[in-house]
Design an enzyme around this catalytic site. Sequence first.
Site, PDB file in Angstrom:
ATOM      1  N   TRP A  60       0.830  -1.211   0.000  1.00  0.00           N
ATOM      2  CA  TRP A  60       0.000   0.000   0.000  1.00  0.00           C
ATOM      3  C   TRP A  60       0.868   1.266   0.000  1.00  0.00           C
ATOM      4  O   TRP A  60       0.504   2.290  -0.569  1.00  0.00           O
ATOM      5  CB  TRP A  60      -0.901  -0.014   1.253  1.00  0.00           C
ATOM      6  CG  TRP A  60      -1.759   1.200   1.395  1.00  0.00           C
ATOM      7  CD1 TRP A  60      -2.988   1.402   0.862  1.00  0.00           C
ATOM      8  CD2 TRP A  60      -1.454   2.396   2.131  1.00  0.00           C
ATOM      9  NE1 TRP A  60      -3.474   2.635   1.210  1.00  0.00           N
ATOM     10  CE2 TRP A  60      -2.545   3.273   1.993  1.00  0.00           C
ATOM     11  CE3 TRP A  60      -0.359   2.818   2.883  1.00  0.00           C
ATOM     12  CZ2 TRP A  60      -2.580   4.531   2.586  1.00  0.00           C
ATOM     13  CZ3 TRP A  60      -0.386   4.072   3.477  1.00  0.00           C
ATOM     14  CH2 TRP A  60      -1.497   4.900   3.324  1.00  0.00           C
ATOM     15  N   HIS A  61       2.054   1.146   0.626  1.00  0.00           N
ATOM     16  CA  HIS A  61       2.892   2.338   0.764  1.00  0.00           C
ATOM     17  C   HIS A  61       3.613   2.735  -0.516  1.00  0.00           C
ATOM     18  O   HIS A  61       4.064   3.875  -0.633  1.00  0.00           O
ATOM     19  CB  HIS A  61       3.922   2.143   1.882  1.00  0.00           C
ATOM     20  CG  HIS A  61       3.356   2.390   3.244  1.00  0.00           C
ATOM     21  ND1 HIS A  61       2.677   1.431   3.948  1.00  0.00           N
ATOM     22  CD2 HIS A  61       3.356   3.489   4.032  1.00  0.00           C
ATOM     23  CE1 HIS A  61       2.289   1.928   5.109  1.00  0.00           C
ATOM     24  NE2 HIS A  61       2.673   3.176   5.190  1.00  0.00           N
ATOM     25  N   GLY A  62       3.774   1.810  -1.458  1.00  0.00           N
ATOM     26  CA  GLY A  62       4.464   2.227  -2.680  1.00  0.00           C
ATOM     27  C   GLY A  62       4.812   1.057  -3.569  1.00  0.00           C
ATOM     28  O   GLY A  62       4.528  -0.099  -3.252  1.00  0.00           O
TER      29      GLY A  62
END
Lengths: 493, 500
Positions: A330-332
Amino acid sequence: MVFGSLFFLTAFLPPVLLGHWALQALAPRWRRATAAANLWLLAASLAACFLSDLRGLPVFFAVAFANDLLARAVAASRRPRLRKALLALALGGDVALLCVFKFGGALARWTEALAGSALLPASWLVLPLGMSFWIFRAMAYVWDVERGVHPPARNPLDFLCWMALFPIFVSGPIVRWADVAGSFRSRPFSAPLAASGFRRLFAGLAKKVLVANNLAPMADAVWAMADAGQAVTPGYAALAAAAYSLQLYFDFSGYSDMAIGLGRLLGFDFKENFLWPYASASVREFWRRWHVSLSSWFRDYLYIPLGGSRRGTARTCLNVLVVFALCGVWHGTGWMFPLWGLWHGLALCAERLFGPKRAKGAPPPRRPAALAALRFLAARAWALAAVAFGWILFRSATPGAAGVLLRSLAGLAEPAPAVRALVLELSPLFAAAFAAGALLCFPVVPALRRAARRVLPERAAWTLESLGATALGAAALPFLASGTRQAFLYFQF
Amino acid sequence: MKNAIPAAFLALWTAALCTPQAARLLSERTGRPAFEPFPSRTENRRQNPWPDLFEKAPRKVPHSLYGRALENWYHDRYAWRTELIRFGRRVSFEWLQAPVGRDVPGLDGWRFMRITWRELEDYLGAIPLDDAAIAEWVALFEARHAWAEAVGTSVMTLLAAPKAQVRWQQLRPGVRDRRGRRIADQLRDALADSPARDDVLFVDEDLAAAFAAGREVFFYEDHHPCPHGIWVLYERLNRRLRELHPERVGESIPWFDDPPPEVRAGLAPGCWEENRRLVVSSPGERQDDGTIPHDAARYPYCNVQTVRDGGGLTVVMGHDSFMRFTLSSWLGGDGSVRFPFARGVGRVRAFLFHRLSPGFLEWETRSSVPEAFVEQFPEFRLAEARGGGFMDASFRAAAVFARAEEPAPGAAPPPGAKIAARAVFDGVATDAPGAKSCTAVLEAGGRELGRRPVSPGFRRAVFFDPAEPAAGAALSVRLEGGSAASTNLVWRLVRQGAAR
C-alpha cells in the site's frame, strides 16, 4: 497545496474558517445552516483539490459516486447474496482502480523497458492525489453499510463532502463515516473546540517545521550516500537511522495533528492517529499506536476477515504476514515497501511465538523491581530497534542501499571518503531538533499538561497551553516564509 | 470553563493569520508601500506573475501546476516575507549555526560554501580523485604544454584556492579540525615529474602569505577573494609571465592602501580598494571589445578585451568570477574594465566562465598566436569533470607526445619502436573556398600511419596517435585538400606504458 505553506494557512484557511463559522453561528436560527456549512466545506475542499492537483479529480468523482451508489444499493437490498455481490463489486473495483493507478505507471515503465513499448503511456497513470487514503475510506464505507454498522449517508453531497474533506484528503487520517456522520447532521460552533483546533494545528506545524525538517538533512545526506553505494561509519549510520525514525514520526504525526486541528476548527472531532508509538514495549503495541487509522483499517477489513487469531498459531502468523505485506505494498511500488511490511510481520510472529504469554485478564507476574525495570527497558529497546531496522528498509530506495547502510551500521564496510563531509550536517540546530525529537516522541507533553492542570486553575492552565501553542506557531512562521516547499513524507504514498 | 478565553484566543489567532494580507492590501491602497518588495534584489529573479488560467500558450499555466503557480504568486506578495526570511535565516544560520542550502556558517559571521561550490568538501578531503582521474588531468596539462610548445605560446592554469583552504581559521572547530588531503595536493604530487608542472599555478601559498602579512584576502560573507586577494592572484600570473618573457614583461601595477593623487586621477599605475572593489589605474589602457566573439562563454556580454597603448603581449583568459568579481560590475555596465596585469601586457582577452577547449584554442590562434593562454578555476572543479573532456583526439596524442623521449638529432626511428609524431603547419589554407578543414596525413615509406583534420589558420599543430613505422622508412606529412606555407614534422619515442 500543503498544510505547512503560507498560502494554505494565510490565504486559503481564513476565509474558509470565517465563512464556515458564520454558517455554524446561524444554526440556532436557520434550520439548514449545517447543510449550508457542508456545502461551503465541499466547495472549499474541491477548491483545495483544484489547487493541489487537478488531474485526479475525474477519478475521484467516479470513485465517490460509484461507491455511494453501490452502498445505497447494498442498503436497499434484502438478499444477503446480492448484498455480498454488490460489496464485492465495490471492493473489487476500488482495489482494481487503486492497483491500476498505483502500479500501472511502474508496470508501463517496466514493459516499456522490456518490450520497447508500453500499452499505456506512464504519464496517463499518474496516481491521483491522496487516492490511497480516500479509496480506503470509500471501501470502509461500503463495507460498514453492508455489515450494518451505519446506513448510507442521507445526503449524497454529505458523502461527497466527507470524501473530499480537505483536512484528510491528501494523507489521511483514514476517518470512517461512522465517526463523523453525526457531525454532518449537526455541527454547532464551539469556541473551545475551535481554539483547541488552532492549538493542535500550531503544534503539528511546529513538529513538521521545527523538528522534522531540521532532522531531514542528516538522514537525506546519509541515504544519498547509501543510494550511491557509499558506506558510512557506524556512528553516522546509527545517527541517520535515529534521525529518520524521528523525522518520519514528527513529519507524519505533525501532519495528523494539523488534520485533527483543522477538523476541530471545522467542528469535527477526528480520532487520534498517533499514540506515542516509540514508547511501545513490543512491535505489536507499536502497531496499536502508529498510524492508528491505517492499522485499524487493515485489522478490521483484512486481518479479521482472514480469520484473525482465531484459527491457530500457524494461520495467525500467515494472516499477519499477508496483512503486513499488503500494508507494505500500500505504501508504494518499490521492492522495499513489501520487505518492510514483511519485516514487521515477521517481528510480530516472533513476538507471538517467543514472547511472554499471559492468560487474558491475568495480572502481571510479580517480579523484583530491578528485574522488572530491566524487562521494561529490554522490551522497549527491542521494539525501538525492530522499528528502526524497519525504517532503514522503508527509507532505502533499493535492497542494495539498505544493505550498504546495514553493513555500515555493523561496521562491516569501509566508509567512503565522502563521509567526511557529513560533519557539515552536525550543527547546533540539528542537535537541538534531535534532542527535542528524542524527548518529545515520548509522552512528556501530556505528563506536563497533567502536572500543570494539577497545580494551576483550569483557566490559567488553558491560557498557558494556548500561549505555548502561539509561541510554537510564531516560531514556525519564519521557517515557513522561506518558501522552500517541504512536502510531508506521507504525500508520496 | 467559560467561552471567553477560547473565543479571545480564537480571535487573536484568526487575526494573526489575516493581518499580513490586510496590511499588504492597506499598504497598496494608500500607495505608500510599507514592505520591502519580494523577491529582494539579491534573489536575482523576477516576481512570479499572476497565473492566468485562460492564458493562451505559451504563457498558459498547465492546469496541474496552477495551484503551485498561484502559491508562488502569493508568496511573493506576502507582507513581511523578506523580514521573516531574514529572521529565519538569522536564527538557523547565525544563532544555531546550521547550513542553509549551500551556505555553511563559520566563526565571526564568516560564511563558507558546499554542495555546488564544494570548497568545504575539498577542505575535508571528502572528494578525492582516483588515480585514473588524476592521470587524465595530468594528461590534459601535458597535452596543452605540448600544443603550446608547438605553436609558440604558453598555457597556464591557475587553480584558485577557495576560501576554506586559505582562511580555515574561520571555520567552526568541528570542521576546521578535520582537514583532509585536498585535490590540489593530489594533483601537485602527480605533476612533480611532469613537463607541465610549471604550467599549473597553485596560489594557496601566495594568498596565505598575504594573509600572514596582515592582509585580508577573502570577503567574509562571500566566496570571492576581496580586492587584495584578487590582486595577489594577478600577481601570481604576472610572476609566471615574467618568468616566460623576462625581456618583455615589466613591473606590476603596485598596490596602495592610500593611493597618491596622481594614481587616483589615473595618471600613474596603481591598485587600491574602494567600496570593496579593486580599482585599477592603468594609464593608456582602455576597453575595446571589438573582436570578442560574443557566442563564447556562458555570459558573452561579460567577455571583455582591453588594450594598452604601446602594445605588448597578448593574454587570452578563460576564467570564472574569481578574476573578475571585484573588478567590475557583473553585467559589465558599471564603467570599463582594467586588469592589473604587469607592464608589457598589451592586450587581454577575457572570457567569463570559459574553459580552454581545443576548439577555442584553435579559434584564438586563427590569425596570430597570443603569447599566453590562462585558464582559471577553483581547485574542487577538478572533481566535477574529467580532464579527458577538454581533449580531442589530437590533444590525447599530444599528451603521449609530451611524455615521449626525444631522439638523438638526425636519428631515424629504430625498428619496432613506437613513435609519437607532431606536425606544425604555418599559413594553412583549404583548396575548396570556405571548407572548414583539410587533412594532415602522416606517412612512412608510402604507408599511411595516421590522419588528422586541420583547420585553416595562421599556425596549426596536430599530433598523431602512436604508430610503428617500418624499419628504415622515412616519415613525412602532407595536407590533403589544403596547403601550408611551411611544415615542420618531429617525432619522439614512446616509452613503454606511456600511451594513455
